[in-house]
Design a protein around this motif. Structure first.
Motif, mmCIF file in Angstrom:
data_model
loop_
_atom_site.group_PDB
_atom_site.id
_atom_site.type_symbol
_atom_site.label_atom_id
_atom_site.label_comp_id
_atom_site.label_asym_id
_atom_site.label_seq_id
_atom_site.Cartn_x
_atom_site.Cartn_y
_atom_site.Cartn_z
ATOM 1 N N SER B 60 79.656 43.813 -46.439
ATOM 2 C CA SER B 60 80.029 44.939 -45.576
ATOM 3 C C SER B 60 81.101 45.803 -46.218
ATOM 4 C CB SER B 60 80.492 44.428 -44.212
ATOM 5 O OG SER B 60 81.564 43.514 -44.355
ATOM 6 N N ASP B 70 77.438 53.444 -41.870
ATOM 7 C CA ASP B 70 76.132 53.399 -41.202
ATOM 8 C C ASP B 70 74.959 53.323 -42.161
ATOM 9 O OD1 ASP B 70 77.383 53.581 -38.756
ATOM 10 O OD2 ASP B 70 77.318 55.764 -38.723
ATOM 11 N N SER C 60 74.786 42.467 -43.124
ATOM 12 C CA SER C 60 74.919 43.371 -41.979
ATOM 13 C C SER C 60 74.377 44.760 -42.293
ATOM 14 C CB SER C 60 76.384 43.452 -41.546
ATOM 15 O OG SER C 60 77.211 43.864 -42.616
ATOM 16 N N ARG C 63 70.831 45.540 -40.714
ATOM 17 C CA ARG C 63 70.655 45.940 -39.305
ATOM 18 C C ARG C 63 71.457 47.201 -38.980
ATOM 19 N NH1 ARG C 63 74.952 43.772 -36.448
ATOM 20 N NH2 ARG C 63 76.157 42.374 -37.783
ATOM 21 N N VAL C 64 72.705 47.271 -39.426
ATOM 22 C CA VAL C 64 73.534 48.443 -39.117
ATOM 23 C C VAL C 64 72.963 49.687 -39.790
ATOM 24 C CG1 VAL C 64 75.835 49.431 -39.348
ATOM 25 C CG2 VAL C 64 75.570 46.997 -38.845
ATOM 26 N N ASP C 67 69.630 51.288 -38.064
ATOM 27 C CA ASP C 67 69.688 51.605 -36.633
ATOM 28 C C ASP C 67 69.157 50.471 -35.770
ATOM 29 O OD1 ASP C 67 70.779 54.131 -37.147
ATOM 30 O OD2 ASP C 67 68.817 54.991 -37.499
ATOM 31 N N ALA C 69 71.348 47.690 -35.035
ATOM 32 C CA ALA C 69 72.592 46.926 -35.118
ATOM 33 C C ALA C 69 72.589 45.690 -34.236
ATOM 34 C CB ALA C 69 73.790 47.822 -34.766
#
Lengths: 90, 90, 90, 90, 90
Positions: B60, B70, C60, C63-64, C67, C69
């Motif tokens: 991340s 995003d 992560s 998924r983040v 879209d 999440a």
């Protein structure tokens, strides 16, 4: 967390602005933590010196847990081990 | 973070909209960072060139730390190492 | 991100509601990205076909960055590589 | 989660303030969970003793799931296994 | 996601309060997903039985994607594969 020994540092003049002011230490993981010769680079806000055995946190814990949530940091020295002898390379 | 050498790039015309405008560099991890021949693809907003040794943030940290929270990015070049010689493949 | 080749798909009728509507592709990582025979399952919203070489985001970011999440997704195809030949298994 | 056996602990006097009050246990992963000799350091809020087999959560789950979301923690003991015999090293 | 076969379960009476009510299944990853003998423990809210092949999500996806964002969970069974035969150990 992983246990490793600080074996050096990395100097990077051209880097992300968000990394300015951090020290980058090269940590060699203890043999019990994934094999000898396996290294990573971690920021150090504790003041570890070359040769000391340290606890390294990886992943989001490194930035969120070091008040650097917005910086591109995925490994941080979070503690210096009092007695590193048990971690010496066999 | 991991140390690696930029060895190439990847071109992808059909990709996630959120990736448009990013460069995808192929980074070969230093032998000390997980074995020779081990590569990953990282975005580069620092301007690293082929042959340079770089610091790569993964997880991340790559998207959150590069103001691309995003976007589907899990690795980013976050610094260019001043003196890459110590990382040369033995 | 990792480079791999789409080698198949997985059908799961009984699954998390949040996964409904996604395709699950089996991606074999390129030899340079962790050894031959190493596969993972990634969702595909780009439209990759069997045999194509793709960029896969993991963690992560999957998924983040897609879209989704709130869905239990840890790997996603985020780009199709224009010229996959350099990644062919040697 | 991973299964491992508590084999020791680590004492660190100089550490991140956010880690004060936590115990750091050395957990050796079960052979079936990644090979013998593979260890990590996890905080313990359950009260596991040396020799007990435990469930370890890694990554962000360790801090978020243990009400320590702001601490640099990437591994936590989250359960003690009732019957550890099946996990004994063969 | 990774493909694996449910080979057993783990019982833990002394565990984090946030884990109460979850089943802990032992999943052996398919040979193509990281080598035989490699296991992990995942929660199961789908109802997978011993011997079934399943999709496992790891990392933050496991807790966020299963409506257990505050629990110390890093792996979850998120789907049962319709036809597991292709994943049988060779």
């Amino acid at each position: 967390m992983l246990v490793g020994k600080v074996v050096g540092s990395v100097v990077s003049t051209r880097k992300s602005e968000k990394l300015v002011g951090n020290k980058f230490m090269v940590v060699e993981l203890a043999e019990q933590m994934g094999g000898s010769g396996n290294q990573l680079v971690a920021i150090d806000n504790i003041g570890a010196g070359i040769g000391e055995f340290v606890l390294v946190a990886t992943g989001s814990a490194a930035r969120v847990g070091c008040d650097l949530a917005d910086a591109p940091i995925d490994a941080a020295i979070v503690g210096i081990i009092d007695d590193g002898r048990q971690w010496m390379q066999k």
